[in-house]
Design a protein around this motif. Structure first.
Motif, PDB file in Angstrom:
ATOM      1  N   THR A  40     -83.896 -33.174  37.272  1.00  0.00           N
ATOM      2  CA  THR A  40     -82.457 -33.009  37.353  1.00  0.00           C
ATOM      3  C   THR A  40     -82.198 -31.732  36.357  1.00  0.00           C
ATOM      4  OG1 THR A  40     -81.863 -35.306  37.227  1.00  0.00           O
ATOM      5  CG2 THR A  40     -80.247 -33.817  36.638  1.00  0.00           C
ATOM      6  N   LEU A  41     -82.788 -31.691  35.415  1.00  0.00           N
ATOM      7  CA  LEU A  41     -82.908 -30.512  34.438  1.00  0.00           C
ATOM      8  C   LEU A  41     -83.074 -29.282  35.500  1.00  0.00           C
ATOM      9  CD1 LEU A  41     -83.774 -31.914  31.274  1.00  0.00           C
ATOM     10  CD2 LEU A  41     -81.621 -30.949  31.775  1.00  0.00           C
ATOM     11  N   GLY A  42     -84.175 -29.343  36.054  1.00  0.00           N
ATOM     12  CA  GLY A  42     -84.885 -28.104  36.515  1.00  0.00           C
ATOM     13  C   GLY A  42     -84.033 -27.757  37.778  1.00  0.00           C
ATOM     14  N   TRP A  43     -83.231 -28.830  38.540  1.00  0.00           N
ATOM     15  CA  TRP A  43     -82.535 -28.252  39.824  1.00  0.00           C
ATOM     16  C   TRP A  43     -81.241 -27.650  39.034  1.00  0.00           C
ATOM     17  CZ3 TRP A  43     -82.566 -27.623  44.534  1.00  0.00           C
ATOM     18  CH2 TRP A  43     -81.183 -27.721  45.362  1.00  0.00           C
ATOM     19  N   TYR A  44     -80.773 -28.170  38.053  1.00  0.00           N
ATOM     20  CA  TYR A  44     -79.339 -27.638  37.716  1.00  0.00           C
ATOM     21  C   TYR A  44     -79.758 -26.228  36.830  1.00  0.00           C
ATOM     22  CZ  TYR A  44     -76.470 -31.442  38.569  1.00  0.00           C
ATOM     23  OH  TYR A  44     -75.603 -32.382  39.153  1.00  0.00           O
ATOM     24  N   ASP A  45     -80.991 -26.035  36.449  1.00  0.00           N
ATOM     25  CA  ASP A  45     -81.396 -24.692  35.930  1.00  0.00           C
ATOM     26  C   ASP A  45     -81.367 -23.647  37.208  1.00  0.00           C
ATOM     27  OD1 ASP A  45     -81.619 -25.599  33.431  1.00  0.00           O
ATOM     28  OD2 ASP A  45     -83.901 -25.884  33.489  1.00  0.00           O
ATOM     29  N   VAL A  46     -81.679 -24.005  38.109  1.00  0.00           N
ATOM     30  CA  VAL A  46     -81.503 -23.166  39.470  1.00  0.00           C
ATOM     31  C   VAL A  46     -80.109 -22.884  39.806  1.00  0.00           C
ATOM     32  CG1 VAL A  46     -82.372 -22.773  41.957  1.00  0.00           C
ATOM     33  CG2 VAL A  46     -84.178 -23.643  40.141  1.00  0.00           C
ATOM     34  N   LEU A  47     -79.696 -23.791  39.911  1.00  0.00           N
ATOM     35  CA  LEU A  47     -78.021 -23.878  40.364  1.00  0.00           C
ATOM     36  C   LEU A  47     -77.224 -22.902  39.558  1.00  0.00           C
ATOM     37  CD1 LEU A  47     -77.130 -27.481  41.502  1.00  0.00           C
ATOM     38  CD2 LEU A  47     -77.592 -25.542  42.841  1.00  0.00           C
ATOM     39  N   ALA A  48     -77.550 -23.180  37.979  1.00  0.00           N
ATOM     40  CA  ALA A  48     -76.788 -22.371  37.302  1.00  0.00           C
ATOM     41  C   ALA A  48     -77.097 -20.856  36.925  1.00  0.00           C
ATOM     42  CB  ALA A  48     -76.985 -22.971  35.881  1.00  0.00           C
ATOM     43  N   ARG A  49     -78.465 -20.620  37.557  1.00  0.00           N
ATOM     44  CA  ARG A  49     -78.692 -19.199  37.710  1.00  0.00           C
ATOM     45  C   ARG A  49     -78.062 -18.505  38.763  1.00  0.00           C
ATOM     46  NH1 ARG A  49     -85.108 -18.260  37.009  1.00  0.00           N
ATOM     47  NH2 ARG A  49     -84.787 -19.470  35.336  1.00  0.00           N
ATOM     48  N   TYR A  50     -77.664 -19.210  39.846  1.00  0.00           N
ATOM     49  CA  TYR A  50     -77.194 -18.513  41.110  1.00  0.00           C
ATOM     50  C   TYR A  50     -75.728 -19.064  41.260  1.00  0.00           C
ATOM     51  CZ  TYR A  50     -81.827 -16.794  41.863  1.00  0.00           C
ATOM     52  OH  TYR A  50     -82.870 -16.252  41.873  1.00  0.00           O
ATOM     53  N   ARG A  51     -75.197 -19.511  40.062  1.00  0.00           N
ATOM     54  CA  ARG A  51     -73.825 -20.079  40.347  1.00  0.00           C
ATOM     55  C   ARG A  51     -72.668 -18.584  40.603  1.00  0.00           C
ATOM     56  NH1 ARG A  51     -72.902 -23.961  35.722  1.00  0.00           N
ATOM     57  NH2 ARG A  51     -73.934 -25.220  37.402  1.00  0.00           N
ATOM     58  N   ARG A  52     -71.752 -19.074  41.349  1.00  0.00           N
ATOM     59  CA  ARG A  52     -70.911 -18.087  41.928  1.00  0.00           C
ATOM     60  C   ARG A  52     -71.611 -16.983  42.612  1.00  0.00           C
ATOM     61  NH1 ARG A  52     -65.879 -18.290  39.656  1.00  0.00           N
ATOM     62  NH2 ARG A  52     -65.412 -19.843  38.119  1.00  0.00           N
ATOM     63  N   SER A  53     -72.770 -17.083  43.094  1.00  0.00           N
ATOM     64  CA  SER A  53     -73.439 -16.056  43.886  1.00  0.00           C
ATOM     65  C   SER A  53     -72.983 -16.275  45.380  1.00  0.00           C
ATOM     66  CB  SER A  53     -74.775 -16.053  43.712  1.00  0.00           C
ATOM     67  OG  SER A  53     -75.370 -15.149  44.632  1.00  0.00           O
ATOM     68  N   THR A  54     -72.983 -15.456  46.135  1.00  0.00           N
ATOM     69  CA  THR A  54     -72.564 -15.813  47.571  1.00  0.00           C
ATOM     70  C   THR A  54     -73.647 -16.435  48.450  1.00  0.00           C
ATOM     71  OG1 THR A  54     -71.057 -13.757  47.671  1.00  0.00           O
ATOM     72  CG2 THR A  54     -71.671 -14.750  49.687  1.00  0.00           C
ATOM     73  N   LEU A  55     -74.875 -15.919  48.239  1.00  0.00           N
ATOM     74  CA  LEU A  55     -76.012 -16.307  49.006  1.00  0.00           C
ATOM     75  C   LEU A  55     -77.019 -17.360  48.084  1.00  0.00           C
ATOM     76  CD1 LEU A  55     -77.511 -12.948  50.431  1.00  0.00           C
ATOM     77  CD2 LEU A  55     -76.071 -14.632  51.522  1.00  0.00           C
ATOM     78  N   GLY A  56     -76.691 -17.349  47.045  1.00  0.00           N
ATOM     79  CA  GLY A  56     -77.351 -18.503  46.044  1.00  0.00           C
ATOM     80  C   GLY A  56     -78.701 -18.341  45.975  1.00  0.00           C
ATOM     81  N   PRO A  57     -79.565 -19.235  45.966  1.00  0.00           N
ATOM     82  CA  PRO A  57     -80.857 -19.238  45.956  1.00  0.00           C
ATOM     83  C   PRO A  57     -81.694 -18.421  47.019  1.00  0.00           C
ATOM     84  CG  PRO A  57     -80.359 -21.521  45.444  1.00  0.00           C
ATOM     85  CD  PRO A  57     -78.919 -20.669  46.053  1.00  0.00           C
ATOM     86  N   ILE A  58     -80.979 -18.004  48.066  1.00  0.00           N
ATOM     87  CA  ILE A  58     -81.290 -17.282  49.090  1.00  0.00           C
ATOM     88  C   ILE A  58     -81.883 -15.893  48.911  1.00  0.00           C
ATOM     89  CG2 ILE A  58     -81.042 -16.356  51.734  1.00  0.00           C
ATOM     90  CD1 ILE A  58     -79.278 -18.646  51.957  1.00  0.00           C
ATOM     91  N   TRP A  59     -81.317 -15.505  47.587  1.00  0.00           N
ATOM     92  CA  TRP A  59     -81.564 -14.281  47.142  1.00  0.00           C
ATOM     93  C   TRP A  59     -82.932 -14.127  46.293  1.00  0.00           C
ATOM     94  CZ3 TRP A  59     -79.357  -9.945  47.597  1.00  0.00           C
ATOM     95  CH2 TRP A  59     -78.005  -9.952  48.080  1.00  0.00           C
ATOM     96  N   ILE A  60     -83.597 -15.308  46.178  1.00  0.00           N
ATOM     97  CA  ILE A  60     -84.923 -15.204  45.697  1.00  0.00           C
ATOM     98  C   ILE A  60     -85.967 -15.205  46.901  1.00  0.00           C
ATOM     99  CG2 ILE A  60     -86.860 -16.825  45.101  1.00  0.00           C
ATOM    100  CD1 ILE A  60     -84.518 -18.843  43.950  1.00  0.00           C
ATOM    101  N   THR A  61     -85.624 -15.530  48.140  1.00  0.00           N
ATOM    102  CA  THR A  61     -86.368 -15.266  49.322  1.00  0.00           C
ATOM    103  C   THR A  61     -86.243 -13.841  50.019  1.00  0.00           C
ATOM    104  OG1 THR A  61     -86.096 -17.574  49.952  1.00  0.00           O
ATOM    105  CG2 THR A  61     -86.582 -16.241  51.584  1.00  0.00           C
ATOM    106  N   LEU A  62     -84.818 -13.413  49.802  1.00  0.00           N
ATOM    107  CA  LEU A  62     -84.909 -11.779  50.259  1.00  0.00           C
ATOM    108  C   LEU A  62     -85.316 -10.917  49.205  1.00  0.00           C
ATOM    109  CD1 LEU A  62     -80.832 -12.149  51.090  1.00  0.00           C
ATOM    110  CD2 LEU A  62     -82.942 -11.969  52.549  1.00  0.00           C
ATOM    111  N   SER A  63     -85.453 -11.292  47.858  1.00  0.00           N
ATOM    112  CA  SER A  63     -85.979 -10.498  47.054  1.00  0.00           C
ATOM    113  C   SER A  63     -87.598 -10.195  47.209  1.00  0.00           C
ATOM    114  CB  SER A  63     -85.780 -11.047  45.721  1.00  0.00           C
ATOM    115  OG  SER A  63     -86.411 -10.086  44.646  1.00  0.00           O
ATOM    116  N   MET A  64     -88.095 -11.395  47.578  1.00  0.00           N
ATOM    117  CA  MET A  64     -89.632 -11.320  47.904  1.00  0.00           C
ATOM    118  C   MET A  64     -89.849 -10.824  49.005  1.00  0.00           C
ATOM    119  SD  MET A  64     -92.635 -12.310  47.002  1.00  0.00           S
ATOM    120  CE  MET A  64     -92.652 -13.346  45.561  1.00  0.00           C
ATOM    121  N   LEU A  65     -88.997 -10.977  50.081  1.00  0.00           N
ATOM    122  CA  LEU A  65     -89.248 -10.302  51.377  1.00  0.00           C
ATOM    123  C   LEU A  65     -89.272  -8.595  51.341  1.00  0.00           C
ATOM    124  CD1 LEU A  65     -89.650 -11.324  54.279  1.00  0.00           C
ATOM    125  CD2 LEU A  65     -87.183 -11.243  54.640  1.00  0.00           C
TER     126      LEU A  65
END
Length: 280
Positions: A40-65
């Motif tokens: 739970t703590l790890g999941w909410y850490d990721v959510l907090a990092r991309y909160r209010r972002s339009t693409l959310g965690p997809i930015w991780i994949t795009l950045s690596m791509l």
């Protein structure tokens, strides 16, 4: 009288050591039983990092791509390599290196960022090491989504050796957990070690076969990469996804590192567990 004193002193030391090791064992055991805490703590850490972002965690994949799309053709041309073989090698190298290096860097602050919990509630220390590892595992799951795209574009043919990835990845995670426990405690006690770990990982990026391969080195210099534990762990998880069976050397070293690392981590946890909260 002297004999009685020695016996009592021996019993006191044995009980003291036993209690410390028992507490360390219970710390680890409780953490795995209550897995929902670090999940739970790890999941909410990721959510907090991309909160209010339009693409959310997809930015991780795009950045690596974008990183792979830029570095692949550039370094492939510089080294005059076959791009169909080099880009999958580079892609998997970057993805696994991100998991290793960012995990080790973030382990430095695993207890420091969780001091609000540790100072108020009695919780197992292992929970916060696993929290960091799970957080990086989620990010890894986003990055590994690039792998099928690269394999399709490169036209690679996979085989059953890909199944070796699962035990290899488990060995990598065990190694990261063991290293994480030691680094978390060490960096909590000695705060100056955090930038040292960051600099060391930056150096290891260049001496580990990520943007280059072992075959490019002269034969009399290959031992430098062959003895690099990060290079061995990287090859252990990368080769099955390239359709190659890891060598017995990679398996033996990977498992040995995991076993030795766990023993060291358990000993360090047993010796320092009661002091970590006072170091915060």
């Amino acid at each position: 009288m002297l004999e009685n004193f020695i016996n009592k002193l021996g019993l006191y030391i044995v009980n003291l050591v036993d209690s410390k090791f028992t507490e360390a064992y219970l710390d680890i055991k409780t953490s795995f039983i209550n897995y929902y805490l670090w999940v739970t703590l790890g999941w909410y850490d990721v959510l907090a990092r991309y909160r209010r972002s339009t693409l959310g965690p997809i930015w991780i994949t795009l950045s690596m791509l974008v990183t792979i799309g830029t570095m692949g053709p550039l370094y492939g041309s510089l080294f005059q390599l076959n791009l169909g073989e080099f880009i999958p090698h580079l892609t998997l190298g970057m993805i696994f290196w991100m998991l290793i290096s960012i995990s080790l860097n973030e382990f430095c602050s695993a207890f420091i960022e969780s001091q609000n919990y540790l100072k108020q509630v009695k919780m197992p220390l292992s929970v916060f090491v696993l929290r960091v590892l799970y957080r990086q595992f989620i990010i890894f799951c986003h990055n590994i989504a690039i792998y099928p795209i690269v394999i399709f574009v490169a036209g690679m043919q996979l085989n059953w050796n890909i199944l070796w990835f699962f035990p290899a990845f488990f060995i990598l995670l065990v190694n990261l957990y063991a290293m994480g426990m030691v680094i978390s405690i060490f960096c909590t006690r000695y705060r100056d070690m955090t930038p040292v770990i960051a600099s060391l990982m930056q150096l290891m990026f260049f001496v580990t076969p990520i943007i280059w391969s072992l075959e490019q080195l002269p034969e009399n210099r290959r031992f430098l990469a062959a003895w690099n534990p990060f290079g061995i762990l990287l090859d252990l998880v990368r080769q099955p996804l390239l359709g190659i069976m890891p060598t017995s050397y990679n398996w033996i070293v990977g498992i040995t590192l995991a076993v030795v690392g766990l023993l060291i981590a358990f000993f360090v946890l047993a010796k320092t567990r009661r002091r970590v909260t006072y170091w915060l």
